[in-house]
Design a protein around this motif. Structure first.
Motif, PDB file in Angstrom:
ATOM      1  N   ILE A   1       0.835  -1.209   0.000  1.00  0.00           N
ATOM      2  CA  ILE A   1       0.000   0.000   0.000  1.00  0.00           C
ATOM      3  C   ILE A   1       0.868   1.258   0.000  1.00  0.00           C
ATOM      4  O   ILE A   1       0.573   2.244  -0.682  1.00  0.00           O
ATOM      5  N   PHE A   2       1.958   1.226   0.746  1.00  0.00           N
ATOM      6  CA  PHE A   2       2.860   2.386   0.757  1.00  0.00           C
ATOM      7  C   PHE A   2       3.494   2.598  -0.623  1.00  0.00           C
ATOM      8  O   PHE A   2       3.605   3.729  -1.102  1.00  0.00           O
TER       9      PHE A   2
ATOM     10  N   VAL B   1      -4.929  11.380  -2.309  1.00  0.00           N
ATOM     11  CA  VAL B   1      -5.179  11.729  -0.903  1.00  0.00           C
ATOM     12  C   VAL B   1      -5.844  10.567  -0.174  1.00  0.00           C
ATOM     13  O   VAL B   1      -5.523  10.273   0.987  1.00  0.00           O
ATOM     14  N   GLY B   2      -6.771   9.869  -0.860  1.00  0.00           N
ATOM     15  CA  GLY B   2      -7.415   8.707  -0.247  1.00  0.00           C
ATOM     16  C   GLY B   2      -6.424   7.604   0.064  1.00  0.00           C
ATOM     17  O   GLY B   2      -6.482   6.975   1.131  1.00  0.00           O
ATOM     18  N   LEU B   3      -5.495   7.360  -0.852  1.00  0.00           N
ATOM     19  CA  LEU B   3      -4.460   6.354  -0.587  1.00  0.00           C
ATOM     20  C   LEU B   3      -3.589   6.752   0.596  1.00  0.00           C
ATOM     21  O   LEU B   3      -3.132   5.886   1.360  1.00  0.00           O
ATOM     22  N   LEU B   4      -3.380   8.073   0.753  1.00  0.00           N
ATOM     23  CA  LEU B   4      -2.598   8.530   1.906  1.00  0.00           C
ATOM     24  C   LEU B   4      -3.302   8.180   3.210  1.00  0.00           C
ATOM     25  O   LEU B   4      -2.670   7.679   4.149  1.00  0.00           O
ATOM     26  N   PHE B   5      -4.621   8.410   3.283  1.00  0.00           N
ATOM     27  CA  PHE B   5      -5.364   8.083   4.505  1.00  0.00           C
ATOM     28  C   PHE B   5      -5.368   6.568   4.753  1.00  0.00           C
ATOM     29  O   PHE B   5      -5.249   6.115   5.899  1.00  0.00           O
TER      30      PHE B   5
ATOM     31  N   ILE C   1      -3.934   4.488   8.097  1.00  0.00           N
ATOM     32  CA  ILE C   1      -4.684   3.472   8.852  1.00  0.00           C
ATOM     33  C   ILE C   1      -3.902   2.159   8.914  1.00  0.00           C
ATOM     34  O   ILE C   1      -3.802   1.512   9.968  1.00  0.00           O
ATOM     35  N   VAL C   2      -3.324   1.762   7.781  1.00  0.00           N
ATOM     36  CA  VAL C   2      -2.547   0.510   7.743  1.00  0.00           C
ATOM     37  C   VAL C   2      -1.329   0.622   8.651  1.00  0.00           C
ATOM     38  O   VAL C   2      -0.958  -0.340   9.339  1.00  0.00           O
ATOM     39  N   PHE C   3      -0.703   1.786   8.666  1.00  0.00           N
ATOM     40  CA  PHE C   3       0.454   1.972   9.541  1.00  0.00           C
ATOM     41  C   PHE C   3       0.051   1.842  11.011  1.00  0.00           C
ATOM     42  O   PHE C   3       0.780   1.234  11.812  1.00  0.00           O
ATOM     43  N   ALA C   4      -1.118   2.399  11.380  1.00  0.00           N
ATOM     44  CA  ALA C   4      -1.591   2.268  12.756  1.00  0.00           C
ATOM     45  C   ALA C   4      -1.862   0.804  13.106  1.00  0.00           C
ATOM     46  O   ALA C   4      -1.542   0.335  14.204  1.00  0.00           O
TER      47      ALA C   4
END
Length: 411
Positions: A94-95, A126-130, A134-137
Protein backbone atom coordinates in the motif's frame (compact mmCIF):
# COMPACT_ATOMS: atom_id res chain seq x y z
CA UNK A 1 1.79 -17.03 -3.54
CA UNK A 2 5.18 -15.88 -2.21
CA UNK A 3 4.70 -12.95 0.15
CA UNK A 4 7.39 -10.89 -1.60
CA UNK A 5 5.12 -10.69 -4.66
CA UNK A 6 2.46 -8.75 -2.71
CA UNK A 7 4.23 -5.35 -2.83
CA UNK A 8 5.03 -5.91 -6.50
CA UNK A 9 1.35 -6.47 -7.31
CA UNK A 10 0.37 -3.29 -5.49
CA UNK A 11 3.06 -1.28 -7.33
CA UNK A 12 2.15 -2.60 -10.78
CA UNK A 13 -1.56 -1.99 -10.14
CA UNK A 14 -0.92 1.57 -8.99
CA UNK A 15 1.23 2.30 -12.06
CA UNK A 16 -1.48 1.00 -14.38
CA UNK A 17 -4.03 3.12 -12.55
CA UNK A 18 -1.79 6.18 -12.76
CA UNK A 19 -1.47 5.67 -16.52
CA UNK A 20 -5.12 4.91 -17.33
CA UNK A 21 -7.25 6.90 -14.85
CA UNK A 22 -5.87 10.40 -15.63
CA UNK A 23 -6.21 9.75 -19.36
CA UNK A 24 -9.81 8.59 -18.97
CA UNK A 25 -10.62 11.53 -16.73
CA UNK A 26 -8.95 13.97 -19.14
CA UNK A 27 -10.86 12.51 -22.10
CA UNK A 28 -14.30 11.86 -20.56
CA UNK A 29 -14.58 14.61 -17.93
CA UNK A 30 -12.62 17.58 -19.25
CA UNK A 31 -14.77 20.09 -17.38
CA UNK A 32 -14.30 18.51 -13.92
CA UNK A 33 -11.98 20.64 -11.81
CA UNK A 34 -11.00 20.31 -8.17
CA UNK A 35 -10.87 24.06 -7.67
CA UNK A 36 -7.35 23.99 -6.25
CA UNK A 37 -4.47 25.94 -7.73
CA UNK A 38 -1.97 23.82 -9.65
CA UNK A 39 0.90 24.91 -7.39
CA UNK A 40 -0.99 23.78 -4.28
CA UNK A 41 -1.91 20.45 -5.91
CA UNK A 42 1.68 19.87 -6.97
CA UNK A 43 2.88 20.61 -3.43
CA UNK A 44 0.34 18.17 -1.96
CA UNK A 45 1.15 15.37 -4.42
CA UNK A 46 4.90 15.91 -4.06
CA UNK A 47 4.56 15.86 -0.28
CA UNK A 48 2.59 12.61 -0.43
CA UNK A 49 5.13 10.88 -2.68
CA UNK A 50 8.18 12.04 -0.71
CA UNK A 51 6.54 11.38 2.67
CA UNK A 52 5.63 7.82 1.68
CA UNK A 53 9.28 7.05 1.05
CA UNK A 54 10.09 8.09 4.62
CA UNK A 55 7.15 6.06 5.95
CA UNK A 56 8.31 3.00 4.01
CA UNK A 57 11.72 3.36 5.67
CA UNK A 58 10.01 3.43 9.07
CA UNK A 59 8.09 0.26 8.22
CA UNK A 60 11.30 -1.53 7.27
CA UNK A 61 12.79 -0.40 10.59
CA UNK A 62 9.76 -1.72 12.46
CA UNK A 63 10.01 -5.04 10.61
CA UNK A 64 13.70 -5.30 11.50
CA UNK A 65 12.95 -4.61 15.19
CA UNK A 66 10.18 -7.23 15.18
CA UNK A 67 12.50 -9.85 13.73
CA UNK A 68 15.36 -9.02 16.06
CA UNK A 69 13.15 -8.95 19.13
CA UNK A 70 11.47 -12.26 18.39
CA UNK A 71 14.78 -13.95 17.53
CA UNK A 72 16.58 -12.71 20.66
CA UNK A 73 13.77 -12.90 23.21
CA UNK A 74 11.99 -16.06 22.04
CA UNK A 75 13.54 -18.27 19.37
CA UNK A 76 15.21 -17.78 15.97
CA UNK A 77 12.73 -20.31 14.59
CA UNK A 78 9.83 -18.15 15.76
CA UNK A 79 11.18 -15.10 13.89
CA UNK A 80 9.93 -16.67 10.65
CA UNK A 81 6.40 -15.85 11.78
CA UNK A 82 7.08 -12.14 11.30
CA UNK A 83 9.36 -12.56 8.30
CA UNK A 84 6.45 -14.21 6.44
CA UNK A 85 3.64 -12.13 7.90
CA UNK A 86 1.34 -11.09 5.00
CA UNK A 87 0.19 -7.99 6.91
CA UNK A 88 3.70 -6.56 6.74
CA UNK A 89 3.89 -7.11 2.98
CA UNK A 90 0.40 -5.72 2.37
CA UNK A 91 1.42 -2.60 4.30
CA UNK A 92 4.54 -2.22 2.18
CA UNK A 93 2.47 -2.73 -0.96
CA UNK A 94 0.00 0.00 0.00
CA UNK A 95 2.86 2.39 0.76
CA UNK A 96 4.49 1.62 -2.59
CA UNK A 97 1.17 2.10 -4.38
CA UNK A 98 0.59 5.48 -2.72
CA UNK A 99 4.09 6.65 -3.61
CA UNK A 100 3.97 5.55 -7.25
CA UNK A 101 0.44 6.84 -7.87
CA UNK A 102 1.08 10.25 -6.28
CA UNK A 103 4.31 10.60 -8.25
CA UNK A 104 2.60 9.72 -11.52
CA UNK A 105 -0.37 12.03 -10.77
CA UNK A 106 1.93 15.04 -10.64
CA UNK A 107 2.56 14.63 -14.40
CA UNK A 108 -1.11 15.40 -15.12
CA UNK A 109 -1.30 18.49 -12.92
CA UNK A 110 -1.14 21.73 -14.94
CA UNK A 111 -0.45 19.61 -18.02
CA UNK A 112 0.61 21.66 -21.05
CA UNK A 113 0.05 24.83 -19.01
CA UNK A 114 -3.71 24.21 -18.76
CA UNK A 115 -3.79 25.26 -15.06
CA UNK A 116 -6.11 22.30 -14.42
CA UNK A 117 -6.01 19.78 -11.57
CA UNK A 118 -7.64 16.43 -12.28
CA UNK A 119 -10.11 16.00 -9.42
CA UNK A 120 -10.43 12.20 -9.30
CA UNK A 121 -6.69 11.57 -9.60
CA UNK A 122 -5.82 14.06 -6.88
CA UNK A 123 -8.55 12.80 -4.54
CA UNK A 124 -7.46 9.19 -5.09
CA UNK A 125 -3.90 10.09 -4.09
CA UNK A 126 -5.18 11.73 -0.90
CA UNK A 127 -7.41 8.71 -0.25
CA UNK A 128 -4.46 6.35 -0.59
CA UNK A 129 -2.60 8.53 1.91
CA UNK A 130 -5.36 8.08 4.51
CA UNK A 131 -5.46 4.34 3.84
CA UNK A 132 -1.70 4.20 4.37
CA UNK A 133 -2.05 5.97 7.72
CA UNK A 134 -4.68 3.47 8.85
CA UNK A 135 -2.55 0.51 7.74
CA UNK A 136 0.45 1.97 9.54
CA UNK A 137 -1.59 2.27 12.76
CA UNK A 138 -2.69 -1.37 12.40
CA UNK A 139 0.91 -2.39 11.84
CA UNK A 140 1.93 -0.66 15.05
CA UNK A 141 -0.84 -2.52 16.82
CA UNK A 142 0.70 -5.71 15.47
CA UNK A 143 3.64 -5.07 17.76
CA UNK A 144 1.36 -6.15 20.60
CA UNK A 145 1.79 -9.71 19.34
CA UNK A 146 5.39 -9.54 20.55
CA UNK A 147 4.22 -9.68 24.16
CA UNK A 148 5.20 -12.99 25.71
CA UNK A 149 1.62 -13.92 26.59
CA UNK A 150 0.45 -13.42 23.01
CA UNK A 151 3.46 -15.28 21.64
CA UNK A 152 2.90 -18.31 23.86
CA UNK A 153 -0.83 -18.29 23.12
CA UNK A 154 -0.15 -18.20 19.38
CA UNK A 155 2.21 -21.19 19.57
CA UNK A 156 -0.24 -23.04 21.79
CA UNK A 157 -3.12 -22.40 19.39
CA UNK A 158 -1.12 -23.73 16.46
CA UNK A 159 -0.20 -26.77 18.54
CA UNK A 160 -3.83 -27.42 19.41
CA UNK A 161 -4.76 -27.26 15.72
CA UNK A 162 -2.17 -29.78 14.62
CA UNK A 163 -2.94 -32.11 17.55
CA UNK A 164 -6.64 -31.98 16.70
CA UNK A 165 -5.86 -32.88 13.10
CA UNK A 166 -3.51 -35.71 14.03
CA UNK A 167 -5.90 -37.21 16.59
CA UNK A 168 -8.72 -37.24 14.04
CA UNK A 169 -6.87 -39.90 12.04
CA UNK A 170 -5.37 -41.83 14.96
CA UNK A 171 -8.37 -44.11 15.63
CA UNK A 172 -8.54 -45.39 12.04
CA UNK A 173 -4.80 -45.88 11.96
CA UNK A 174 -4.86 -47.85 15.22
CA UNK A 175 -7.58 -50.18 13.91
CA UNK A 176 -5.68 -50.71 10.67
CA UNK A 177 -2.49 -51.49 12.57
CA UNK A 178 -4.26 -54.11 14.63
CA UNK A 179 -5.94 -55.82 11.71
CA UNK A 180 -3.54 -55.72 8.80
CA UNK A 181 0.11 -56.06 7.96
CA UNK A 182 2.30 -56.63 4.96
CA UNK A 183 5.49 -58.58 4.45
CA UNK A 184 5.85 -57.82 0.76
CA UNK A 185 9.46 -57.49 -0.44
CA UNK A 186 11.07 -54.11 -1.00
CA UNK A 187 10.82 -53.29 -4.70
CA UNK A 188 12.05 -49.70 -4.70
CA UNK A 189 13.89 -47.24 -2.47
CA UNK A 190 14.07 -43.46 -2.66
CA UNK A 191 17.00 -41.42 -1.33
CA UNK A 192 17.32 -37.68 -0.99
CA UNK A 193 19.34 -36.01 -3.72
CA UNK A 194 20.24 -32.39 -3.04
CA UNK A 195 21.09 -29.93 -0.27
CA UNK A 196 19.94 -30.56 3.33
CA UNK A 197 16.20 -30.05 3.74
CA UNK A 198 13.56 -30.58 6.43
CA UNK A 199 10.60 -32.88 5.87
CA UNK A 200 7.68 -30.45 6.14
CA UNK A 201 4.76 -32.75 5.39
CA UNK A 202 3.58 -35.90 3.63
CA UNK A 203 1.00 -35.78 0.86
CA UNK A 204 -0.84 -38.72 2.39
CA UNK A 205 -3.52 -39.20 -0.33
CA UNK A 206 -0.85 -39.16 -3.06
CA UNK A 207 1.35 -41.66 -1.21
CA UNK A 208 -1.62 -43.95 -0.53
CA UNK A 209 -2.58 -43.85 -4.23
CA UNK A 210 0.99 -44.64 -5.26
CA UNK A 211 1.21 -47.55 -2.82
CA UNK A 212 -2.05 -48.95 -4.12
CA UNK A 213 -0.72 -48.69 -7.68
CA UNK A 214 2.34 -50.68 -6.55
CA UNK A 215 0.12 -53.34 -5.01
CA UNK A 216 1.61 -52.94 -1.54
CA UNK A 217 2.62 -50.25 0.93
CA UNK A 218 5.09 -47.41 1.31
CA UNK A 219 7.24 -47.20 4.43
CA UNK A 220 8.61 -43.76 5.26
CA UNK A 221 12.07 -43.77 6.82
CA UNK A 222 12.09 -40.02 7.46
CA UNK A 223 9.65 -38.49 9.93
CA UNK A 224 8.04 -35.08 9.61
CA UNK A 225 10.53 -32.63 11.10
CA UNK A 226 13.61 -34.69 10.20
CA UNK A 227 16.44 -33.17 8.18
CA UNK A 228 17.38 -35.26 5.17
CA UNK A 229 20.93 -35.08 3.83
CA UNK A 230 22.30 -36.12 0.50
CA UNK A 231 21.86 -39.88 0.21
CA UNK A 232 19.47 -40.18 3.18
CA UNK A 233 16.95 -43.01 2.77
CA UNK A 234 13.52 -41.38 2.52
CA UNK A 235 11.13 -44.25 1.82
CA UNK A 236 10.81 -47.85 0.70
CA UNK A 237 8.13 -49.29 -1.55
CA UNK A 238 6.91 -52.80 -0.75
CA UNK A 239 4.72 -54.48 -3.33
CA UNK A 240 4.40 -56.66 -6.37
CA UNK A 241 3.75 -54.04 -9.06
CA UNK A 242 6.06 -52.10 -11.34
CA UNK A 243 8.37 -49.40 -10.06
CA UNK A 244 6.71 -46.09 -9.31
CA UNK A 245 7.82 -42.84 -10.99
CA UNK A 246 10.49 -41.28 -8.80
CA UNK A 247 9.28 -37.76 -9.57
CA UNK A 248 5.81 -38.55 -8.19
CA UNK A 249 7.29 -40.02 -5.02
CA UNK A 250 9.43 -36.92 -4.47
CA UNK A 251 6.49 -34.58 -5.01
CA UNK A 252 4.53 -36.47 -2.36
CA UNK A 253 7.13 -35.64 0.31
CA UNK A 254 7.39 -31.87 0.70
CA UNK A 255 10.80 -30.64 1.74
CA UNK A 256 11.70 -27.13 2.88
CA UNK A 257 14.32 -24.96 4.51
CA UNK A 258 12.63 -25.04 7.93
CA UNK A 259 10.17 -27.04 9.98
CA UNK A 260 6.47 -26.15 9.90
CA UNK A 261 3.46 -26.82 12.11
CA UNK A 262 1.82 -29.05 9.50
CA UNK A 263 1.58 -32.70 10.59
CA UNK A 264 4.17 -32.07 13.31
CA UNK A 265 2.80 -31.93 16.90
CA UNK A 266 6.40 -31.87 18.15
CA UNK A 267 7.17 -28.49 16.58
CA UNK A 268 4.94 -26.30 18.81
CA UNK A 269 6.37 -28.12 21.83
CA UNK A 270 9.85 -27.43 20.48
CA UNK A 271 9.12 -23.70 20.19
CA UNK A 272 7.58 -23.51 23.67
CA UNK A 273 10.61 -25.29 25.15
CA UNK A 274 12.89 -22.88 23.27
CA UNK A 275 11.11 -19.91 24.86
CA UNK A 276 11.29 -21.52 28.30
CA UNK A 277 14.99 -22.43 28.26
CA UNK A 278 15.94 -19.06 26.81
CA UNK A 279 14.05 -17.42 29.69
CA UNK A 280 15.99 -19.64 32.10
CA UNK A 281 19.38 -18.69 30.67
CA UNK A 282 21.65 -16.67 33.02
CA UNK A 283 21.52 -13.71 30.61
CA UNK A 284 17.72 -13.38 30.93
CA UNK A 285 16.89 -15.21 34.18
CA UNK A 286 13.08 -15.04 33.84
CA UNK A 287 11.59 -18.20 35.38
CA UNK A 288 8.06 -16.74 35.27
CA UNK A 289 8.15 -16.84 31.47
CA UNK A 290 9.23 -20.49 31.68
CA UNK A 291 6.23 -21.15 33.94
CA UNK A 292 3.93 -19.51 31.36
CA UNK A 293 5.44 -21.72 28.67
CA UNK A 294 4.80 -24.76 30.87
CA UNK A 295 1.12 -23.74 31.06
CA UNK A 296 0.84 -24.16 27.28
CA UNK A 297 3.01 -27.30 27.27
CA UNK A 298 0.81 -28.99 29.86
CA UNK A 299 -2.34 -28.16 27.88
CA UNK A 300 -0.89 -29.72 24.72
CA UNK A 301 0.20 -32.85 26.59
CA UNK A 302 -3.22 -33.17 28.23
CA UNK A 303 -4.82 -33.18 24.78
CA UNK A 304 -2.41 -35.88 23.65
CA UNK A 305 -3.04 -37.87 26.81
CA UNK A 306 -6.82 -38.00 26.39
CA UNK A 307 -6.58 -39.89 23.10
CA UNK A 308 -4.55 -42.76 21.65
CA UNK A 309 -1.51 -41.44 19.85
CA UNK A 310 -1.44 -41.71 16.08
CA UNK A 311 -0.38 -45.15 14.89
CA UNK A 312 1.56 -43.85 11.89
CA UNK A 313 -0.57 -45.75 9.38
CA UNK A 314 -2.78 -44.51 6.55
CA UNK A 315 -5.27 -46.75 4.75
CA UNK A 316 -7.02 -46.71 1.41
CA UNK A 317 -10.78 -46.69 0.87
CA UNK A 318 -10.98 -50.43 1.59
CA UNK A 319 -9.19 -50.15 4.93
CA UNK A 320 -5.95 -51.70 3.69
CA UNK A 321 -2.84 -50.04 5.17
CA UNK A 322 -0.88 -48.39 2.38
CA UNK A 323 1.43 -45.97 4.20
CA UNK A 324 3.54 -46.31 7.33
CA UNK A 325 5.49 -43.41 8.81
CA UNK A 326 7.40 -42.79 12.07
CA UNK A 327 5.46 -41.10 14.87
CA UNK A 328 6.63 -40.04 18.35
CA UNK A 329 5.74 -42.14 21.38
CA UNK A 330 4.42 -40.82 24.68
CA UNK A 331 7.89 -40.99 26.22
CA UNK A 332 9.22 -38.95 23.27
CA UNK A 333 6.68 -36.23 24.02
CA UNK A 334 7.55 -36.23 27.72
CA UNK A 335 11.26 -35.97 27.01
CA UNK A 336 10.78 -33.17 24.49
CA UNK A 337 8.47 -31.21 26.79
CA UNK A 338 10.37 -31.50 30.06
CA UNK A 339 13.98 -32.70 29.74
CA UNK A 340 15.63 -29.41 28.79
CA UNK A 341 13.44 -27.32 31.10
CA UNK A 342 14.26 -29.70 33.96
CA UNK A 343 18.00 -29.35 33.31
CA UNK A 344 18.05 -25.57 32.82
CA UNK A 345 15.49 -24.95 35.58
CA UNK A 346 17.13 -27.21 38.16
CA UNK A 347 18.08 -24.15 40.23
CA UNK A 348 14.59 -22.59 40.17
CA UNK A 349 12.12 -23.70 42.82
CA UNK A 350 9.38 -21.97 40.84
CA UNK A 351 9.99 -24.01 37.68
CA UNK A 352 10.36 -27.33 39.53
CA UNK A 353 7.08 -26.83 41.39
CA UNK A 354 5.27 -26.00 38.14
CA UNK A 355 6.69 -29.08 36.44
CA UNK A 356 5.55 -31.32 39.27
CA UNK A 357 2.06 -29.83 39.03
CA UNK A 358 2.06 -30.51 35.28
CA UNK A 359 3.13 -34.13 35.77
CA UNK A 360 0.55 -34.66 38.50
CA UNK A 361 -2.15 -33.25 36.22
CA UNK A 362 -1.10 -35.58 33.40
CA UNK A 363 -1.17 -38.57 35.73
CA UNK A 364 -4.70 -37.66 36.79
CA UNK A 365 -5.87 -37.29 33.17
CA UNK A 366 -4.36 -40.64 32.16
CA UNK A 367 -5.90 -42.54 35.07
CA UNK A 368 -5.49 -46.26 34.42
CA UNK A 369 -3.85 -45.74 31.03
CA UNK A 370 -0.45 -47.51 30.85
CA UNK A 371 1.12 -44.19 29.90
CA UNK A 372 0.56 -43.00 33.47
CA UNK A 373 3.43 -45.27 34.55
CA UNK A 374 5.80 -43.26 32.35
CA UNK A 375 4.59 -40.05 33.99
CA UNK A 376 5.27 -41.52 37.44
CA UNK A 377 8.71 -42.63 36.29
CA UNK A 378 9.46 -39.12 35.09
CA UNK A 379 8.30 -37.68 38.40
CA UNK A 380 10.75 -39.98 40.21
CA UNK A 381 13.44 -38.69 37.85
CA UNK A 382 12.54 -35.14 38.87
CA UNK A 383 12.74 -36.07 42.55
CA UNK A 384 16.22 -37.46 41.95
CA UNK A 385 17.21 -34.20 40.24
CA UNK A 386 15.97 -32.23 43.24
CA UNK A 387 17.80 -34.55 45.64
CA UNK A 388 21.09 -33.93 43.80
CA UNK A 389 20.60 -30.16 43.67
CA UNK A 390 22.48 -27.58 45.70
CA UNK A 391 19.30 -26.67 47.62
CA UNK A 392 19.18 -27.02 51.37
CA UNK A 393 16.60 -29.39 52.82
CA UNK A 394 13.89 -26.77 53.17
CA UNK A 395 14.26 -25.68 49.54
CA UNK A 396 14.20 -29.32 48.41
CA UNK A 397 10.98 -29.81 50.32
CA UNK A 398 9.51 -26.68 48.72
CA UNK A 399 10.61 -27.79 45.23
CA UNK A 400 8.80 -31.14 45.64
CA UNK A 401 5.45 -29.44 46.19
CA UNK A 402 2.98 -29.15 43.35
CA UNK A 403 2.05 -25.59 42.45
CA UNK A 404 0.33 -24.68 39.14
CA UNK A 405 1.51 -21.08 39.60
CA UNK A 406 5.12 -22.00 40.34
CA UNK A 407 5.18 -19.92 43.47
CA UNK A 408 1.60 -19.26 44.41
CA UNK A 409 -0.66 -21.83 46.01
CA UNK A 410 0.84 -25.12 47.11
CA UNK A 411 -1.32 -28.20 46.68
Amino acid sequence: MPVWLIPMIYSVTSLLGAVLLPRLEHALMPGLDLGVSPSAALAILSGISSGMMALTGIVFSVAFVMLQFSAISYSPRFAARFARDPILYHALGIFFATFTYALAATAWTDRDGSAKVLALSALLAVGLLFVSMIVFALLMRRLGDLQVTETLRYIGDRGREVIRASLAASAAGTQAAAGHGTDAPVTQVLRHDGPPRYVERYDVPALVALARRAGGAIEMDCAVGDMVLDGTLMLQVRGSGASLPEAELRRAVRLGADRTFEQDPKYPLRLLVDVAIKALSPAINDPTTAVQALDQIEDLLRRLARHPLAAGIATDGEGVPRLRFPVPSWSDYLALAFDEIRVFGATSVQVLRRMRAALAGLEEVLGTDPRAAEVRRYMRHMDATIARSAFDEEDRDAARREDPQGLGLTR
